[in-house]
Design an enzyme around this catalytic site. Sequence first.
Site, PDB file in Angstrom:
ATOM      1  N   SER A 290       0.567  -0.793   0.109  1.00  0.00           N
ATOM      2  CA  SER A 290       0.061   0.278  -0.359  1.00  0.00           C
ATOM      3  C   SER A 290       1.104   1.043  -0.348  1.00  0.00           C
ATOM      4  O   SER A 290       2.038   1.348   0.723  1.00  0.00           O
ATOM      5  CB  SER A 290      -0.672   0.126   1.121  1.00  0.00           C
ATOM      6  OG  SER A 290      -1.585   1.420   0.879  1.00  0.00           O
TER       7      SER A 290
ATOM      8  N   HIS B 282      -0.044   3.825   1.495  1.00  0.00           N
ATOM      9  CA  HIS B 282      -0.024   4.616   2.666  1.00  0.00           C
ATOM     10  C   HIS B 282       1.207   4.514   3.661  1.00  0.00           C
ATOM     11  O   HIS B 282       0.966   5.165   4.583  1.00  0.00           O
ATOM     12  CB  HIS B 282      -1.345   4.411   2.990  1.00  0.00           C
ATOM     13  CG  HIS B 282      -2.292   5.046   2.491  1.00  0.00           C
ATOM     14  ND1 HIS B 282      -3.127   6.047   3.135  1.00  0.00           N
ATOM     15  CD2 HIS B 282      -3.219   4.374   1.749  1.00  0.00           C
ATOM     16  CE1 HIS B 282      -3.853   6.720   2.746  1.00  0.00           C
ATOM     17  NE2 HIS B 282      -4.233   5.503   1.568  1.00  0.00           N
TER      18      HIS B 282
ATOM     19  N   ASP C 278      -5.174   9.971   1.898  1.00  0.00           N
ATOM     20  CA  ASP C 278      -7.318  10.140   1.395  1.00  0.00           C
ATOM     21  C   ASP C 278      -7.630  11.403   1.811  1.00  0.00           C
ATOM     22  O   ASP C 278      -7.613  11.596   3.040  1.00  0.00           O
ATOM     23  CB  ASP C 278      -7.728   8.668   1.860  1.00  0.00           C
ATOM     24  CG  ASP C 278      -7.624   7.711   1.224  1.00  0.00           C
ATOM     25  OD1 ASP C 278      -6.483   7.891   0.515  1.00  0.00           O
ATOM     26  OD2 ASP C 278      -7.045   6.193   2.007  1.00  0.00           O
TER      27      ASP C 278
ATOM     28  N   GLU D   9      -9.772   5.974  -8.052  1.00  0.00           N
ATOM     29  CA  GLU D   9      -9.525   6.981  -6.944  1.00  0.00           C
ATOM     30  C   GLU D   9      -9.315   8.116  -6.090  1.00  0.00           C
ATOM     31  O   GLU D   9      -8.617   8.777  -6.310  1.00  0.00           O
ATOM     32  CB  GLU D   9      -9.039   5.671  -5.835  1.00  0.00           C
ATOM     33  CG  GLU D   9      -9.263   4.391  -5.320  1.00  0.00           C
ATOM     34  CD  GLU D   9      -8.068   3.835  -4.655  1.00  0.00           C
ATOM     35  OE1 GLU D   9      -7.826   4.629  -4.171  1.00  0.00           O
ATOM     36  OE2 GLU D   9      -8.255   2.533  -3.932  1.00  0.00           O
TER      37      GLU D   9
ATOM     38  N   HIS E 281      -7.657   9.666  -3.548  1.00  0.00           N
ATOM     39  CA  HIS E 281      -6.063   9.116  -2.814  1.00  0.00           C
ATOM     40  C   HIS E 281      -5.567  10.305  -3.717  1.00  0.00           C
ATOM     41  O   HIS E 281      -5.132   9.654  -4.977  1.00  0.00           O
ATOM     42  CB  HIS E 281      -6.641   7.163  -3.384  1.00  0.00           C
ATOM     43  CG  HIS E 281      -4.831   7.449  -3.141  1.00  0.00           C
ATOM     44  ND1 HIS E 281      -5.279   5.950  -2.170  1.00  0.00           N
ATOM     45  CD2 HIS E 281      -3.664   7.322  -3.664  1.00  0.00           C
ATOM     46  CE1 HIS E 281      -4.152   5.777  -1.594  1.00  0.00           C
ATOM     47  NE2 HIS E 281      -2.962   6.087  -2.245  1.00  0.00           N
TER      48      HIS E 281
END
Length: 264
Positions: free
Chosen positions: A173, A175, A182, A230, A233
């Site tokens: 990910s 992240h 996000d 997305e 994101h």
Amino acid sequence: MNDKQKQRSREDIPEALRDSPVPPTPTSSSLNPKWMIIGLAGVIMIVLGTLGIMRLVSSLSQTNTVSVEPTPSPSPTPEPETIENILGHLPYEEADPSQLKAITNDGRIKLRKKAADSFLQMQGDARASGIILTAISGFRTVQQQEYLFFEIKRQRNQDTRKRAEVSAPPRYSEHHTGYAIDIGDGKLPATNLSENFEQTPAFRWLENNAAKYSFELSFPRNNIQGISYEPWHWRYVGDTDSLKTFYEAQQLQNRPSSEENTVN
């Protein structure tokens, strides 16, 4: 000839000459040195001339010889670099906690320091324009991503490939890097983590201004990783490390994308 004849023949020779010795036959020692030198010089000239002719012939032979260089063998075509990925997601290392900085008052959401400072500046400038940018999620540990991928997959009864289109497996990910965030619209929270977010004033403001703060959309429509669109994101690409981290994704092959959306 008998003895008497020999005696008579000797008596016929004058006495002055009768006992004279026979002149000796000339020997090599009596040869003229001048002629010896001339002869030796001639031999030397012949030898030198022969050697010169041999060298000339050898030189001409080498000159007339065509030098043929071997044709170099073609270099093998390098194999394209294979990027490790799982269903389009690239591997990322988990950021060191000491590199993180909180971007919310409760300290729950964090980014890397440069990304955090840039987001806070962007958030403040957006607020001055009447736009409320809300931080929904920032840095995540591998353990947190395990829950989001496997537990949500179980709750929604999704197969692995379908889940990977909308959420990264743990260790894959963005992240984990501390560069990804996000973002939602504080005035329209119902659009958070939804494709409908692209209809909000917050998204339109980000489209027009995020690049000034070194943020870009991670997964636009039809992205080369095949990840679902997305609009919420975003990722920070304002230094060398972040660029290297994310732009390896450009080496992946195009894959068809899905329009299902959830937290990635």
